[in-house]
Structure formats: structure tokens, C-alpha cells
Design a protein around this motif. Structure first.
Motif, PDB file in Angstrom:
ATOM      1  N   GLU A  68      32.448  35.319  35.158  1.00 38.13           N
ATOM      2  CA  GLU A  68      32.757  33.886  35.211  1.00 38.13           C
ATOM      3  C   GLU A  68      34.088  33.581  34.536  1.00 38.13           C
ATOM      4  N   GLN A  69      34.358  34.247  33.426  1.00 36.91           N
ATOM      5  CA  GLN A  69      35.640  34.054  32.748  1.00 36.91           C
ATOM      6  C   GLN A  69      36.793  34.541  33.618  1.00 36.91           C
ATOM      7  N   TRP A  70      36.598  35.686  34.260  1.00 38.11           N
ATOM      8  CA  TRP A  70      37.651  36.245  35.110  1.00 38.11           C
ATOM      9  C   TRP A  70      37.936  35.360  36.308  1.00 38.11           C
ATOM     10  N   MET A  71      36.892  34.831  36.923  1.00 34.01           N
ATOM     11  CA  MET A  71      37.099  33.994  38.109  1.00 34.01           C
ATOM     12  C   MET A  71      37.805  32.688  37.755  1.00 34.01           C
ATOM     13  N   ALA A  72      37.530  32.174  36.568  1.00 32.76           N
ATOM     14  CA  ALA A  72      38.225  30.968  36.126  1.00 32.76           C
ATOM     15  C   ALA A  72      39.688  31.262  35.820  1.00 32.76           C
ATOM     16  N   ARG A  73      39.937  32.445  35.311  1.00 30.75           N
ATOM     17  CA  ARG A  73      41.294  32.808  34.899  1.00 30.75           C
ATOM     18  C   ARG A  73      42.119  33.385  36.040  1.00 30.75           C
ATOM     19  N   TRP A  74      41.478  34.200  36.888  1.00 30.79           N
ATOM     20  CA  TRP A  74      42.173  34.872  37.986  1.00 30.79           C
ATOM     21  C   TRP A  74      41.386  34.662  39.287  1.00 30.79           C
ATOM     22  N   PRO A  75      41.480  33.497  39.877  1.00 28.19           N
ATOM     23  CA  PRO A  75      40.650  33.192  41.058  1.00 28.19           C
ATOM     24  C   PRO A  75      41.086  33.899  42.331  1.00 28.19           C
ATOM     25  N   THR A  76      42.252  34.529  42.322  1.00 29.45           N
ATOM     26  CA  THR A  76      42.758  35.203  43.517  1.00 29.45           C
ATOM     27  C   THR A  76      43.297  36.587  43.149  1.00 29.45           C
ATOM     28  N   PRO A  77      43.387  37.490  44.114  1.00 30.44           N
ATOM     29  CA  PRO A  77      43.997  38.786  43.838  1.00 30.44           C
ATOM     30  C   PRO A  77      45.430  38.657  43.334  1.00 30.44           C
ATOM     31  N   GLY A  78      46.179  37.692  43.869  1.00 26.98           N
ATOM     32  CA  GLY A  78      47.556  37.507  43.448  1.00 26.98           C
ATOM     33  C   GLY A  78      47.672  37.140  41.983  1.00 26.98           C
ATOM     34  N   ALA A  79      46.801  36.236  41.525  1.00 28.30           N
ATOM     35  CA  ALA A  79      46.828  35.841  40.121  1.00 28.30           C
ATOM     36  C   ALA A  79      46.494  37.021  39.220  1.00 28.30           C
ATOM     37  N   PHE A  80      45.551  37.831  39.658  1.00 25.53           N
ATOM     38  CA  PHE A  80      45.140  38.983  38.865  1.00 25.53           C
ATOM     39  C   PHE A  80      46.213  40.064  38.856  1.00 25.53           C
ATOM     40  N   ALA A  81      46.802  40.318  39.997  1.00 27.80           N
ATOM     41  CA  ALA A  81      47.834  41.354  40.095  1.00 27.80           C
ATOM     42  C   ALA A  81      49.047  41.023  39.230  1.00 27.80           C
ATOM     43  N   ALA A  82      49.308  39.729  39.017  1.00 30.65           N
ATOM     44  CA  ALA A  82      50.468  39.314  38.230  1.00 30.65           C
ATOM     45  C   ALA A  82      50.247  39.488  36.732  1.00 30.65           C
ATOM     46  N   GLU A  83      49.006  39.739  36.323  1.00 32.14           N
ATOM     47  CA  GLU A  83      48.695  39.901  34.905  1.00 32.14           C
ATOM     48  C   GLU A  83      49.061  41.304  34.430  1.00 32.14           C
ATOM     49  N   SER A  84      49.288  41.455  33.138  1.00 29.84           N
ATOM     50  CA  SER A  84      49.604  42.772  32.584  1.00 29.84           C
ATOM     51  C   SER A  84      48.330  43.604  32.466  1.00 29.84           C
ATOM     52  N   GLN A  85      48.496  44.920  32.507  1.00 30.10           N
ATOM     53  CA  GLN A  85      47.347  45.803  32.362  1.00 30.10           C
ATOM     54  C   GLN A  85      46.695  45.634  30.991  1.00 30.10           C
ATOM     55  N   GLY A  86      47.511  45.427  29.966  1.00 29.74           N
ATOM     56  CA  GLY A  86      46.957  45.255  28.633  1.00 29.74           C
ATOM     57  C   GLY A  86      46.046  44.052  28.537  1.00 29.74           C
ATOM     58  N   GLU A  87      46.469  42.949  29.147  1.00 32.27           N
ATOM     59  CA  GLU A  87      45.653  41.745  29.093  1.00 32.27           C
ATOM     60  C   GLU A  87      44.375  41.915  29.912  1.00 32.27           C
ATOM     61  N   VAL A  88      44.480  42.650  31.008  1.00 32.37           N
ATOM     62  CA  VAL A  88      43.302  42.940  31.827  1.00 32.37           C
ATOM     63  C   VAL A  88      42.285  43.739  31.008  1.00 32.37           C
ATOM     64  N   LEU A  89      42.751  44.755  30.284  1.00 34.22           N
ATOM     65  CA  LEU A  89      41.850  45.563  29.458  1.00 34.22           C
ATOM     66  C   LEU A  89      41.267  44.742  28.314  1.00 34.22           C
TER      67      LEU A  89
END
Length: 321
Positions: A58-79
């Protein structure tokens, strides 16, 4: 392949699908969820229970609702956002998949098994599940829960074989309804039945909608031919790696190697000079409480760097940029 136990196919399909419509859990990745949300849920649910996945999803979908939004994030923040879900390489593979979705699919999740299978971190189960649950495709979806239901209902065994076999896949394909919409509901229904009723330990057979056709019940509920072995945790490299990752997630700047190696009191004092000192000190304390030996900690750190989960810059370890 012929089913070892003769089922009343239409009746079994109807009863399990009806049971699913009446009792299915209200999960956020069901009913109206985007294909991206379903893909994320399937990756997170690998070897991780729903109760742990749901809040993070739920947190991820609110923060990164699309593949594009997620791909633009840094790997460190993803981890960092992956938190304590475990097996954090899944997060990096999902990030690589999102990048590929942007580069090759205009930022959309593809709707065919073969295209899904070509994404980083997506295996045959995940490709089939996303094609079925996101796009209504008729695909043979086989996870641990489905395998267990098939083993009991059709084969008459307490548990499926330790590893997935070609015979199990053939049986699952034979049981799959021809109608695509019915096949999707069947996949979801059998999976839910295995998760809630036909569980590995202490199955609730009295609640099963198809108990009257169960081969395992008819055979007198024979004991399993082997005992499942859970993966060890305490004292393993995985536990140490997880504790180190918790330290790196808490710190937003490199953590000096001496903090990871040094005594707990000294480490806590040094942590006061890092970002979020209380969180870093707490994570360091948990790491040091493991009393891991030097070679194991060294092996864990080297493994994290090799796997791309951590980086070493100068004397400090940190999440990848």
C-alpha cells in the motif's frame, strides 16, 4: 494426463468458484487493481506472507503508482522502502523490470505470458499469475497452495512433491476450465482454498467446499511421505545480511566499517554522528547482539556488495545510489 482420482469436474469448479466469491479475502491487489499493482504484489508475495506484504504494498502504490515513477527512483531508496520483507534482491529486480517497462513497453505492463516472462525477476509462475489476474488470460497458475490442493483433492497425498514436477503442471493444465474468465476465478479460488482452508498444517477440512470429492479424505488422510524443512534463520548468513541491511536502511550516509565491527557501546556513541542516530544505534545494537564471528560478517558484507545491495565507498558502506 488423466486425473488419478476421478472428479466431478463441473461440480468441483462451480463449488470452489462459488466458495471463493463468498469468502475471498478483501485484498487491495484484487478487483480493480492496475496491472502494475498486481505485478508488484506478486513479486512481494514470493516467500512472504500477505500480512507482511499488505502495508508495504500500500505504501509503494501510494508512492510509485506507475512503473515510470518507480523506475525514476534510486535503487537505494527502493531498498530502504523494501524494509523487512526479506530477500531484498527482489526489490532490485523489480526496479530493473520497471526500467524495462519504460524502455520497451511505453511504461505499461505487457499482457502476454512471453512478454512478462522476459522481464527481470519474473519467472513462469509470476508471468502466468499476472497474465491471468491482471489481464484475464487463461494461464496455468501453480503456486505452493495450488499444488497442495491438487495433491490432496486429486492425488490423495497429504503434500505435493518437494519440487514442482511436470506431472503436476500437466494436472493443473487439465483441471483448468476452458473459459478464460472461469479459469481466472478457478486459479484464484484454488489458491485461496490452499491459503485459508487446505493449509500445510492443521487443514480445516470441515470448511472445505469440496470435501466430499477429496481423494485424501477418501484415503483416510494418510500422513505425508516426508517432512517439509523450513529454512533456518538464526545464526545464518541470511540473518547477518538482514541485520546489516537494517543498519544501512536506517542511515542516509555511509556507515563506517568500524561501526559494524566495533563493540556495541562504541558503535552506539559513534552512531550519534550519523543521520537518524537513534534508528542507526538500534539497528547496530541488533546486529551486535547476534555475536557473529568476524569471518561471517565479512562474508555477509562481501555478499551484499556482490549482489548490488550495498556499496563500499572509502571506509563506509551504504545502499546503492
Amino acid at each position: 494426463m488423466n486425473c488419478p482420482h476421478k472428479l466431478e469436474g463441473d461440480t468441483v469448479h462451480q463449488e470452489i468458484r462459488q466458495w471463493f466469491r463468498e469468502t475471498a479475502r478483501d485484498l487491495p491487489w484484487r478487483g480493480g487493481c492496475t496491472p502494475w499493482g498486481i505485478l508488484v504484489s506478486e513479486i512481494m508475495l514470493q516467500q512472504t506472507p500477505v500480512v507482511r506484504v499488505r502495508p508495504v504494498w500500500e505504501q509503494w502504490m501510494a508512492r510509485w503508482p506507475t512503473p515510470g515513477a518507480f523506475a525514476a527512483e534510486s535503487q537505494g531508496e527502493v531498498l530502504r522502502a523494501w524494509g523487512r520483507l526479506g530477500y531484498p534482491r527482489r526489490a532490485l529486480r523489480l526496479h530493473a523490470a520497471a526500467t524495462q517497462l519504460v524502455q520497451r513497453h511505453d511504461g505499461a505492463v505487457p499482457d502476454t505470458f512471453d512478454e512478462l516472462l522476459a522481464l527481470p525477476g519474473v519467472g513462469s509462475y509470476t508471468a502466468a499469475a499476472v497474465a491471468a489476474f491482471a489481464f484475464g488470460r487463461r494461464e496455468t497458475v501453480v503456486d505452493t497452495n495450488i499444488r497442495r490442493v491438487h495433491a490432496r483433492l486429486v492425488i490423495g497425498q497429504a503434500l505435493p512433491s518437494p519440487a514442482l514436477t511436470a506431472a503436476e503442471m500437466a494436472l493443473a493444465a487439465e483441471l483448468l476450465p476452458e473459459d478464460p474468465a472461469e479459469s481466472v476465478e478457478w486459479n484464484a479460488g484454488v489458491m485461496e482454498l490452499g491459503a485459508l482452508v487446505c493449509t500445510a498444517r492443521s487443514p480445516k477440512c470441515g470448511l472445505c467446499p469440496v470435501i466430499d470429492q477429496c481423494a485424501w479424505i477418501a484415503a483416510g488422510q494418510p500422513e505425508p511421505t516426508y517432512l517439509p524443512k523450513g529454512q533456518p534463520w538464526a545464526g545464518t548468513d541470511r540473518q547477518v545480511r538482514g541485520a546489516v541491511m537494517a543498519v544501512l536502511r536506517a542511515a542516509e550516509s555511509p556507515v563506517h566499517a568500524d561501526l559494524l565491527w566495533g563493540p556495541a557501546v562504541e558503535a552506539a556513541a559513534a552512531a550519534a554522528h550519523t543521520d537518524h542516530p537513534d534508528d542507526v544505534a538500534a539497528a547496530l545494537q541488533k546486529l551486535h547482539e547476534l555475536n557473529t564471528h568476524a569471518l561471517q560478517l565479512q562474508r555477509a558484507l562481501a555478499g551484499l556488495v556482490t549482489d548490488g545491495l550495498a556499496q563500499l565507498s572509502g571506509d563506509g558502506y551504504h545502499l546503492p545510489h
